[in-house]
Design an enzyme around this catalytic site. Structure first.
Site, PDB file in Angstrom:
ATOM      1  N   CYS A  42       0.729  -1.376  -0.148  1.00 30.64           N
ATOM      2  CA  CYS A  42       0.015  -0.124  -0.001  1.00 30.64           C
ATOM      3  C   CYS A  42       0.979   1.297  -0.052  1.00 30.64           C
ATOM      4  O   CYS A  42       1.877   1.350   0.484  1.00 30.64           O
ATOM      5  CB  CYS A  42      -0.913  -0.170   1.154  1.00 30.64           C
ATOM      6  SG  CYS A  42      -1.932   1.335   1.336  1.00 30.64           S
ATOM      7  N   ASP A  44       0.301   3.640   1.484  1.00 32.30           N
ATOM      8  CA  ASP A  44       0.255   4.465   3.180  1.00 32.30           C
ATOM      9  C   ASP A  44       1.722   4.701   3.599  1.00 32.30           C
ATOM     10  O   ASP A  44       2.648   3.812   3.504  1.00 32.30           O
ATOM     11  CB  ASP A  44      -0.642   3.549   4.039  1.00 32.30           C
ATOM     12  CG  ASP A  44      -0.671   4.118   5.254  1.00 32.30           C
ATOM     13  OD1 ASP A  44       0.081   4.626   5.902  1.00 32.30           O
ATOM     14  OD2 ASP A  44      -1.990   3.942   5.508  1.00 32.30           O
ATOM     15  N   ARG A  46       2.830   4.734   6.440  1.00 33.26           N
ATOM     16  CA  ARG A  46       3.344   4.126   7.561  1.00 33.26           C
ATOM     17  C   ARG A  46       3.699   2.846   7.446  1.00 33.26           C
ATOM     18  O   ARG A  46       3.931   1.943   8.284  1.00 33.26           O
ATOM     19  CB  ARG A  46       1.998   4.222   8.457  1.00 33.26           C
ATOM     20  CG  ARG A  46       1.373   5.506   8.910  1.00 33.26           C
ATOM     21  CD  ARG A  46       0.312   5.546   9.667  1.00 33.26           C
ATOM     22  NE  ARG A  46      -1.027   5.266   8.734  1.00 33.26           N
ATOM     23  CZ  ARG A  46      -2.177   4.976   8.969  1.00 33.26           C
ATOM     24  NH1 ARG A  46      -2.718   5.189  10.099  1.00 33.26           N
ATOM     25  NH2 ARG A  46      -3.069   4.557   7.934  1.00 33.26           N
ATOM     26  N   HIS A  98      -2.550  -3.937   4.996  1.00 36.82           N
ATOM     27  CA  HIS A  98      -2.201  -3.429   6.431  1.00 36.82           C
ATOM     28  C   HIS A  98      -3.550  -2.977   7.116  1.00 36.82           C
ATOM     29  O   HIS A  98      -4.523  -2.637   6.204  1.00 36.82           O
ATOM     30  CB  HIS A  98      -1.284  -2.284   6.478  1.00 36.82           C
ATOM     31  CG  HIS A  98      -1.989  -0.990   6.105  1.00 36.82           C
ATOM     32  ND1 HIS A  98      -2.536   0.016   6.719  1.00 36.82           N
ATOM     33  CD2 HIS A  98      -1.771  -0.498   4.693  1.00 36.82           C
ATOM     34  CE1 HIS A  98      -2.901   1.090   6.112  1.00 36.82           C
ATOM     35  NE2 HIS A  98      -2.460   0.812   4.590  1.00 36.82           N
ATOM     36  N   CYS A 101      -6.742   0.443   6.951  1.00 30.76           N
ATOM     37  CA  CYS A 101      -6.261   0.892   5.526  1.00 30.76           C
ATOM     38  C   CYS A 101      -7.378   2.008   5.041  1.00 30.76           C
ATOM     39  O   CYS A 101      -8.586   1.583   5.049  1.00 30.76           O
ATOM     40  CB  CYS A 101      -6.103  -0.252   4.407  1.00 30.76           C
ATOM     41  SG  CYS A 101      -5.781   0.245   2.940  1.00 30.76           S
TER      42      CYS A 101
END
Length: 215
Positions: A42, A44, A46, A98, A101
């Site tokens: 992803c 993302d 993080r 994750h 999400c």
């Protein structure tokens, strides 16, 4: 100091520290790349692939997009997969989602009129929700529903990888790569394995490609 300037300074500090510890590191790195893994994750911020598995530069070939999708009409991801499998000869492809999400949670809701392009991307996750609606809707909380869809999405992307002619050809000719579906916990930093498909795993006949002789 502006935020982007801090990044440049941090880069210089990292490079200098790396050269002190391993003087020939960047020479070796510049010569060639031979990663063992392709990571489809992803976007993302993080969930940085190299950091969460403590990998060095050169170990992981990575592609990231919203909600770690493998879409048959996305030439960007398919080009990455083809290069990783046919040129770099990776041994493993990891699809990593994750929990919590944002893309998956958005797919459980109605389409937003201000995010026209994102709506189209999330449509693929909505399809997965529709296929598993009874299971997901039976869960008690919105968090449980979203997290289960995260898991089902990862599993579906691994299956989609096995449906590609790129992977099927490599399975037949080289008995690789192994496909993995993992999920990452933002609250504890731990990866969990959801599914593994070794080379030669069963693929539904409607997704199998013909051999060159037509069979």
């Amino acid at each position: 100091m502006k935020s982007h300037e801090r990044l440049l300074l941090e880069n210089k500090a990292w490079a200098e520290e790396k050269k002190l510890r391993e003087p020939d590191f960047f020479e070796r790195l510049a010569a060639d790349q031979k990663p063992e893994f392709l990571w489809i994750g992803c976007a993302d911020s993080r969930v940085p692939a190299d950091i969460i598995v403590n990998a060095e530069p050169g170990e992981i070939f990575a592609h990231r997009n919203i909600a770690n999708q493998v879409i048959a009409t996305d030439f960007n991801s398919l080009s990455v997969i083809q290069y990783a499998v046919q040129v770099l000869k990776v041994q493993h492809i990891i699809v990593c989602g994750h929990y919590n999400c944002g893309g998956v949670k958005a797919a459980l809701d109605r389409q937003r009129p201000d995010l026209v392009l994102l709506n189209k991307w999330l449509m693929h996750i909505k399809d997965i929700y529709r296929m598993h609606r009874a299971e997901i809707d039976a869960l008690d909380t919105s968090v449980e529903k979203a997290n289960r869809l995260v898991e089902l999405n990862v599993i579906e992307q691994v299956r989609r990888l096995s449906h590609t002619s790129i992977v099927q050809t490599a399975w037949k000719n080289d008995q690789r790569p192994m496909l993995h579906g993992w999920v990452y916990g933002l609250d504890d930093g731990v990866l969990q394995q959801l599914v593994t498909l070794p080379a030669g795993s069963d693929v539904d006949v409607i997704y199998q490609q013909y051999d060159v002789d037509g069979f």
